[in-house]
Design an enzyme around this catalytic site. Structure first.
Site, short mmCIF file in Angstrom:
data_model
loop_
_atom_site.label_atom_id
_atom_site.label_comp_id
_atom_site.label_asym_id
_atom_site.label_seq_id
_atom_site.Cartn_x
_atom_site.Cartn_y
_atom_site.Cartn_z
N ARG A 1 0.81 -1.22 0.00
CA ARG A 1 0.00 0.00 0.00
C ARG A 1 0.84 1.27 0.00
NH1 ARG A 1 -2.72 0.09 6.08
NH2 ARG A 1 -0.80 0.44 7.27
N ASN B 1 4.96 -11.50 2.46
CA ASN B 1 5.94 -10.92 3.37
C ASN B 1 5.35 -9.87 4.31
OD1 ASN B 1 8.75 -10.03 4.23
ND2 ASN B 1 8.01 -8.17 3.21
N ASN C 1 4.08 -6.67 13.95
CA ASN C 1 3.88 -7.11 15.33
C ASN C 1 3.25 -5.95 16.08
OD1 ASN C 1 3.99 -8.18 17.88
ND2 ASN C 1 6.05 -8.99 17.67
N LYS D 1 9.03 -16.52 14.75
CA LYS D 1 9.17 -17.41 15.89
C LYS D 1 8.06 -17.19 16.91
CE LYS D 1 11.21 -14.20 18.82
NZ LYS D 1 10.84 -13.82 20.20
N GLN E 1 5.10 -14.45 22.74
CA GLN E 1 5.92 -13.30 23.09
C GLN E 1 5.34 -12.54 24.27
OE1 GLN E 1 7.63 -10.61 19.96
NE2 GLN E 1 6.37 -9.06 20.98
N TYR F 1 -0.94 -11.02 16.50
CA TYR F 1 0.22 -11.39 15.69
C TYR F 1 0.60 -12.85 15.91
CZ TYR F 1 4.93 -10.92 13.68
OH TYR F 1 6.06 -11.07 12.91
N LYS G 1 0.57 -15.61 12.97
CA LYS G 1 1.76 -16.31 12.53
C LYS G 1 1.63 -17.82 12.75
CE LYS G 1 3.93 -12.95 10.71
NZ LYS G 1 4.06 -12.93 9.23
N THR H 1 16.03 -4.72 11.46
CA THR H 1 15.42 -3.96 10.38
C THR H 1 15.21 -2.51 10.83
OG1 THR H 1 13.20 -4.47 11.15
CG2 THR H 1 14.22 -6.03 9.60
#
Length: 265
Positions: free
Chosen positions: A42, A93, A97, A144, A150, A156, A160, A191
């Site tokens: 987007r 891709n 999170n 992961k 987490q 999230y 995942k 990143t």
């Protein structure tokens, strides 16, 4: 090594992130191999990236799309078909999170699912006829968090986990026509978004050091380029008998014995 990707059309979502993001690095790696990146994102930054590639004589196209909107995804797939007439691989891709935990609203939770897993299903669904025609493959980018949890990120984590399940479900579906479906599991990769998060913390440098120390192989984060290298191999004809796999590109972060972390004094 020739990955035999020349002139293959690779649809990649989430490739218009900031420079140095996983998607942007993968997009450039795809182009460097002579394949054709068809970017679905987007963010208008994608126009700039494609202009840069085209200036180098590389065939690439940007299809501006909000991947939480099924109609926009369908339109993007139609435009890709009109432009190239084929799709050889799809890389899902997109991912944020977003911290939609148990204290978040229902809408926040559902929006997290729409972005982080429903968009994957929608993009593959719309590209499926062209994937079948090319005996192509799908690569999902996972986390992961879907394995380990987490904390405070229910949306999230659920998404995942769903991505990993869909990877194997699609591998079963694709057997009938000779297609493949795989997933890369990422743990810690530095990143631009990760850097922004670290800088937002009052003890950012300490937090970063504590994370890096827990990565067994070389005590460093996985680079976006290493993830891109793994992705290119998995979508290539050099991985033609690999399907239904969750491939960890994480320096041993998830699976290796914690005793490896003991520092010699």
């Amino acid at each position: 090594m020739d990955l035999q990707l020349k002139d293959k059309v690779v649809v990649i979502s989430g490739a218009a992130g900031h420079r140095g993001s996983i998607g942007e690095v993968m997009m450039r790696a795809i182009a460097a191999e002579g394949a054709i990146p068809a970017i679905v994102d987007r963010n208008a930054r994608g126009f700039e990236y494609v202009k840069e590639l085209q200036a180098e004589g590389i065939d690439a196209e940007f299809f501006q799309t909000d991947v939480t909107d099924p109609e926009q995804i369908a339109s993007a797939a139609d435009r890709i078909k009109a432009k190239y007439g084929r799709i050889d691989a799809v890389i899902n891709n997109v991912g944020v999170n977003d911290g939609a935990g148990l204290e978040a609203s229902y809408d926040d939770f559902m929006n997290s699912l729409k972005l982080n897993v429903v968009s994957y299903w929608c993009l593959v669904k719309e590209c499926l006829p062209m994937l079948k025609a090319a005996k192509g493959n799908v690569l999902n980018i996972g986390s992961k968090v879907g394995y380990t949890g987490q904390g405070n990120t229910s949306g999230y984590a659920a998404a995942k986990g769903g991505v990993m399940a869909l990877t194997r479900e699609w591998a079963v579906d694709f057997v009938k026509w000779g297609g493949r479906s795989n997933c890369i599991i990422i743990a810690e990769s530095y990143t631009p978004a990760y850097e922004t998060w670290i800088k937002s913390l009052p003890n950012g440098e300490e937090k970063l050091k504590s994370i890096v120390e827990k990565i067994p192989l070389e005590n460093r984060m996985t680079t976006p380029q290493e993830i891109a290298n793994q992705a290119l191999f998995l979508i290539s004809d050099l991985a033609t008998h690999t399907t239904g796999q969750h491939v960890f590109c994480d320096g041993g972060y998830v699976h290796l014995d914690r005793s490896l972390l003991t520092q010699e004094k």
